[in-house]
Design a protein around this motif. Structure first.
Motif, PDB file in Angstrom:
ATOM      1  N   CYS A  98       1.036  -1.329  -0.202  1.00  0.00           N
ATOM      2  CA  CYS A  98      -0.294  -0.063  -0.332  1.00  0.00           C
ATOM      3  C   CYS A  98       0.851   1.537  -0.225  1.00  0.00           C
ATOM      4  N   ILE A  99       1.681   1.676   1.098  1.00  0.00           N
ATOM      5  CA  ILE A  99       2.638   2.429   1.312  1.00  0.00           C
ATOM      6  C   ILE A  99       3.837   2.373  -0.220  1.00  0.00           C
ATOM      7  N   SER A 100       3.436   1.673  -0.402  1.00  0.00           N
ATOM      8  CA  SER A 100       4.872   1.931  -2.024  1.00  0.00           C
ATOM      9  C   SER A 100       3.706   2.186  -3.303  1.00  0.00           C
ATOM     10  N   ALA A 101       2.734   1.437  -3.190  1.00  0.00           N
ATOM     11  CA  ALA A 101       2.110   1.902  -4.443  1.00  0.00           C
ATOM     12  C   ALA A 101       1.613   4.095  -4.211  1.00  0.00           C
ATOM     13  N   ALA A 102       1.373   3.719  -3.014  1.00  0.00           N
ATOM     14  CA  ALA A 102       0.883   5.465  -2.241  1.00  0.00           C
ATOM     15  C   ALA A 102       1.896   6.568  -2.754  1.00  0.00           C
ATOM     16  N   VAL A 103       3.570   6.296  -2.556  1.00  0.00           N
ATOM     17  CA  VAL A 103       4.488   6.454  -2.973  1.00  0.00           C
ATOM     18  C   VAL A 103       4.551   6.817  -4.806  1.00  0.00           C
ATOM     19  N   ALA A 104       4.156   6.245  -5.397  1.00  0.00           N
ATOM     20  CA  ALA A 104       4.251   5.503  -6.941  1.00  0.00           C
ATOM     21  C   ALA A 104       3.328   6.400  -6.901  1.00  0.00           C
ATOM     22  N   ALA A 105       2.446   6.328  -6.435  1.00  0.00           N
ATOM     23  CA  ALA A 105       0.527   7.651  -7.059  1.00  0.00           C
ATOM     24  C   ALA A 105       1.271   8.810  -6.835  1.00  0.00           C
ATOM     25  N   ILE A 106       2.140   9.457  -5.798  1.00  0.00           N
ATOM     26  CA  ILE A 106       2.989  10.923  -5.648  1.00  0.00           C
ATOM     27  C   ILE A 106       3.767  11.475  -6.795  1.00  0.00           C
ATOM     28  N   ALA A 107       4.489  10.245  -6.714  1.00  0.00           N
ATOM     29  CA  ALA A 107       5.564  10.090  -7.652  1.00  0.00           C
ATOM     30  C   ALA A 107       4.725  10.469  -9.221  1.00  0.00           C
ATOM     31  N   GLY A 108       4.301   9.694  -9.510  1.00  0.00           N
ATOM     32  CA  GLY A 108       3.203   9.978 -10.425  1.00  0.00           C
ATOM     33  C   GLY A 108       2.826  11.509 -11.021  1.00  0.00           C
ATOM     34  N   ILE A 109       1.989  11.575  -9.463  1.00  0.00           N
ATOM     35  CA  ILE A 109       1.175  13.730  -9.930  1.00  0.00           C
ATOM     36  C   ILE A 109       2.667  14.738  -9.995  1.00  0.00           C
ATOM     37  N   LEU A 110       3.995  14.429  -9.314  1.00  0.00           N
ATOM     38  CA  LEU A 110       4.230  15.513  -9.401  1.00  0.00           C
ATOM     39  C   LEU A 110       5.225  15.529 -10.606  1.00  0.00           C
ATOM     40  N   LEU A 111       4.982  14.103 -11.713  1.00  0.00           N
ATOM     41  CA  LEU A 111       6.133  14.004 -12.591  1.00  0.00           C
ATOM     42  C   LEU A 111       5.002  14.647 -14.243  1.00  0.00           C
ATOM     43  N   ALA A 112       3.847  14.437 -13.469  1.00  0.00           N
ATOM     44  CA  ALA A 112       2.494  14.629 -14.928  1.00  0.00           C
ATOM     45  C   ALA A 112       3.014  16.327 -15.334  1.00  0.00           C
ATOM     46  N   PRO A 113       3.183  17.019 -14.760  1.00  0.00           N
ATOM     47  CA  PRO A 113       3.240  17.723 -15.441  1.00  0.00           C
ATOM     48  C   PRO A 113       4.448  18.062 -16.248  1.00  0.00           C
ATOM     49  N   ILE A 114       5.132  17.579 -16.303  1.00  0.00           N
ATOM     50  CA  ILE A 114       6.445  17.748 -16.310  1.00  0.00           C
ATOM     51  C   ILE A 114       6.219  16.593 -18.068  1.00  0.00           C
ATOM     52  N   THR A 115       6.222  15.173 -17.576  1.00  0.00           N
ATOM     53  CA  THR A 115       6.456  14.729 -19.109  1.00  0.00           C
ATOM     54  C   THR A 115       4.751  14.118 -19.081  1.00  0.00           C
ATOM     55  N   PHE A 116       3.258  14.535 -18.950  1.00  0.00           N
ATOM     56  CA  PHE A 116       2.265  14.042 -19.378  1.00  0.00           C
ATOM     57  C   PHE A 116       1.759  13.203 -18.856  1.00  0.00           C
ATOM     58  N   VAL A 117       0.004  13.116 -18.681  1.00  0.00           N
ATOM     59  CA  VAL A 117      -0.163  11.946 -18.430  1.00  0.00           C
ATOM     60  C   VAL A 117      -0.198  11.044 -19.615  1.00  0.00           C
ATOM     61  N   HIS A 118       0.906  10.047 -19.530  1.00  0.00           N
ATOM     62  CA  HIS A 118      -0.092   8.380 -21.113  1.00  0.00           C
ATOM     63  C   HIS A 118       0.212   7.249 -20.169  1.00  0.00           C
ATOM     64  N   ALA A 119      -0.649   6.536 -21.240  1.00  0.00           N
ATOM     65  CA  ALA A 119      -0.091   5.043 -20.617  1.00  0.00           C
ATOM     66  C   ALA A 119       0.878   4.809 -20.792  1.00  0.00           C
ATOM     67  N   ASN A 120       2.170   5.380 -21.763  1.00  0.00           N
ATOM     68  CA  ASN A 120       3.597   4.698 -21.384  1.00  0.00           C
ATOM     69  C   ASN A 120       4.334   5.275 -20.316  1.00  0.00           C
ATOM     70  N   MET A 121       3.843   6.837 -19.548  1.00  0.00           N
ATOM     71  CA  MET A 121       4.801   7.097 -18.675  1.00  0.00           C
ATOM     72  C   MET A 121       5.353   6.113 -17.428  1.00  0.00           C
ATOM     73  N   GLY A 122       4.654   4.985 -17.355  1.00  0.00           N
ATOM     74  CA  GLY A 122       4.820   4.225 -16.134  1.00  0.00           C
ATOM     75  C   GLY A 122       6.546   3.632 -17.283  1.00  0.00           C
ATOM     76  N   LEU A 123       7.159   3.218 -17.928  1.00  0.00           N
ATOM     77  CA  LEU A 123       8.371   3.251 -19.062  1.00  0.00           C
ATOM     78  C   LEU A 123       9.336   4.051 -18.026  1.00  0.00           C
ATOM     79  N   ILE A 124       8.866   4.704 -17.304  1.00  0.00           N
ATOM     80  CA  ILE A 124      10.093   5.969 -16.950  1.00  0.00           C
ATOM     81  C   ILE A 124      10.632   4.974 -15.558  1.00  0.00           C
ATOM     82  N   GLY A 125      10.321   3.947 -14.818  1.00  0.00           N
ATOM     83  CA  GLY A 125      10.080   2.671 -14.101  1.00  0.00           C
ATOM     84  C   GLY A 125      11.906   2.126 -14.677  1.00  0.00           C
TER      85      GLY A 125
END
Lengths: 293, 358
Positions: free
Chosen positions: A197-224
């Protein structure tokens, strides 16, 4: 010249923080369960998409939609652990690697099938978009600044959690020796779910922070896949190591994108990774893994 | 149920378990030989792809299934083989020379990747090979003078000893011959001391070391042989498609190659073939499935990865021994009928399997 250099370092630090946050997610899960979650980037992508959908509903403020998205991701993380990861615990590492890779494929495909998410690139509206903050001659966009601030706050929170709360200490115990923790009466299985749960929540925060820079798309997870080198450089079992690894990767990428020929930027993270692995096979802050009989 | 009485040690390492098994494989061989007469152009071409994937599967199976080393960058070896073949054949090097060359260059790449592998374990190795895969992919894109960058390279059909194999059946026989040869070499390798050493390393590095097996030597050897076999498949793949570009050898291809062996069944040579067959047929099934789905869903590019991911998860969860394991269970059920019990094939579960010092 010097200003440009500092500017690059700053934006490298900002992106590096995102790598670090995703790497942090890997490390949390790995420390507790010895599972490497190849779907961490996809968890991040889902978090950003959920925030986008919540924000699209219009009736709640941005901050509320962020909190709800993070909570939703925490639930999803726990559910994934219960459904898919727990049955394969204790199996060879290969099975676990394959199952999380399968999860990543599945999540990425699923996101592009969900109506409204799809294969398009979306823009997550944030109240701090398009603003900049100036430090003397250096200019930092508010998005970058936000990433750095949130990362610092999150690190302090996590540190306090692991240091001072009962649950945090229980998690430390599990990461050192599951069996002994079990004997001490720690509900190992439940704590593992909580870590997801914690790990997924941290991931969600990272995603929201990254969203203004790379935009939101299905392949943004490749940053993993970029966060892996970060986690490995840090030593895969160390929380400060993950952040430091992320910062190293971020700065190296920013600098090599500017000063080295085309294409080097994309592989610089992996070149640094291989170099570190050859010199220190367990990463900079890693635990030693050789088993004794 | 047949009983096998073993009366000599040599019986243990025979190529075929007994005459009846040999008969079955001979029958299969005959079917494969007459296949071009039975199948149309399209399906024969798919059969060639199955054979190519089976060769990759065999190479990867040796490394992951028998030596226990994870490789998330195997598409890179495929790429090295394919590009070496493409570059050499464009310079007029005959196939009988360029094919071993492609294997040799690929093996050299395998040696380079194998070097850090000596010091890395489990997940670190997986990520190092992933990094290698990325570096090769980007190199192929950027090194335009040789690889043509993202424009890719074109190839001519294979010319073998003066005969141009430009028909489907010609290529099929070439692929079949090379697959058979690879299988025979691997089968022999695995019953030799070297193969036994590989399996020992997979089962326990510490025990293998205690028995005097040089980990460094055998791990590197596994990487080199696996890379050479994958390079062979890469060369065939290049000639089959007659066009190669860096996108065909990305990280996701590496994962699809891993799916071949996981779905087929880890640690069995049969598994490589079953997995290759499955992975070639899967896109066909998805194409059929599309007709039954609502059109809003059917033509989304995300459909295929979703199904791939779901199948991978389900296999690891429900049938970790893969298709071959399932086949063994079905066979045992018939052999033991009506005495088969549910727990017969159950794997022992170990909860405290940790790589950590304790």
């Amino acid at each position: 010249m010097l200003n440009e250099f500092l500017q690059l370092i700053l934006s490298g630090i900002a992106i590096g923080c995102v790598y670090g946050l995703v790497a942090l997610g890997f490390v949390l899960i790995y420390k507790a369960t010895e599972v490497v979650n190849f779907a961490q980037g996809e968890l991040m992508m889902f978090g950003a998409f959920i925030a986008l959908t919540m924000g699209g509903l219009q009736f709640m403020p941005f901050w509320l939609s962020v909190v709800l998205a993070v909570l939703a991701m925490a639930l999803i993380g726990g559910a994934v652990e219960r459904a898919v990861i727990r049955p394969v615990l204790g199996q060879p590492i290969f099975s676990i690697v394959m199952i999380t890779i399968g999860l990543g494929f599945f999540a990425r495909g699923l996101a592009s099938l969900i109506p409204g998410w799809g294969t398009l690139t979306h823009r997550l509206p944030t109240p701090y978009a398009d603003q900049t903050v100036a430090f003397g001659e250096l200019v930092l966009s508010a998005g970058h600044l936000m990433i750095i601030l949130v990362t610092i706050v999150l690190c302090i929170l996590l540190f306090a959690f692991f240091r001072y709360t009962r649950m945090g200490v229980a998690m430390q115990a599990i990461s050192q020796n599951q069996l002994a923790a079990h004997y001490m009466g720690i509900p190992v299985a439940r704590v593992n779910t909580l870590i997801w749960c914690i790990s997924a929540a941290v991931a969600a925060i990272a995603g929201i922070l990254l969203a203004p820079i790379t935009f939101v798309h299905a392949n943004m997870g490749l940053i993993g896949l970029k966060a892996f080198p970060a986690a490995v450089i840090g030593g895969f079992g160390s929380i400060p190591g993950a952040i430091v690894g992320g910062l190293i990767i971020g700065i190296v990428e920013a600098l090599s994108g500017r000063y080295l020929p085309d294409g080097i930027k994309d592989v610089s993270a992996y070149v640094v990774l291989l170099a570190v692995l050859i010199i220190r096979p367990n990463g900079l802050f890693g635990e030693k893994l050789t088993k004794k009989v | 149920m047949r009983f096998l009485f073993k009366t000599s040690y040599n019986q243990d390492i025979r190529l075929f378990k007994d005459r009846i098994t040999m008969g079955w494989y001979l029958a299969l061989g005959v079917v494969l030989l007459v296949l071009p007469l039975l199948l149309g152009e399209y399906y024969l071409s798919q059969a060639s792809f199955v054979l190519i994937y089976a060769i990759v599967g065999l190479g990867l199976m040796l490394l992951s299934g028998f030596t226990g080393q994870i490789s998330l960058g195997h598409a890179a070896f495929l790429a090295v083989g394919a590009y070496t073949e493409a570059v050499l054949s464009a310079r007029g090097v005959p196939f009988v020379v360029s094919l071993p060359m492609a294997m040799a260059v690929s093996a050299a790449a395998g040696f380079v990747v194998g070097l850090p592998a000596l010091r890395l374990k489990g997940i670190y190795l997986a990520i190092a090979t992933l990094a290698f895969g990325f570096i090769v992919e980007v190199t192929l894109q950027q090194w335009e003078s040789v690889t043509g960058g993202s424009m890719g390279l074109l190839l001519e059909p294979v010319t073998l000893l003066g005969v141009t194999l430009d028909s489907e059946s010609g290529f099929y026989y070439l692929a079949l011959g090379l697959t058979g040869l690879t299988l025979l070499i691997l089968k022999n390798l695995l019953r030799s001391p070297t193969g036994r050493a590989f399996v020992a390393i997979r089962d326990s590095e510490i025990s293998a070391r205690s028995m005097g097996i040089g980990l460094a030597r055998y791990k590197t050897l596994a990487f080199v042989i696996s890379a050479a076999i994958t390079g062979l498949a890469g060369a065939l793949y290049a000639h089959k498609l007659q066009f190669i570009s860096p996108e065909q050898f990305g990280v996701f291809v590496s994962i699809e190659l891993l799916m071949i062996i996981v779905i087929g069944g880890m640690g069995s040579l049969h598994g490589a073939f079953l997995g290759a067959l499955f992975m070639t047929m899967l896109p066909e099934f998805i194409a059929i499935l599309r007709e039954y789905l609502p059109s809003s869903l059917a033509y989304q590019p995300g459909l295929q990865p979703t199904i791939f991911g779901a199948i991978l998860i389900l296999f690891v969860l429900l049938e970790p021994a893969g298709l071959y394991g399932r086949w063994v269970k079905i066979r045992t059920w018939f052999q033991l009928f009506p005495l088969y019990r549910k727990g017969l094939m159950k794997r022992e579960k170990s909860y405290v399997k940790s790589d950590r010092l304790s």
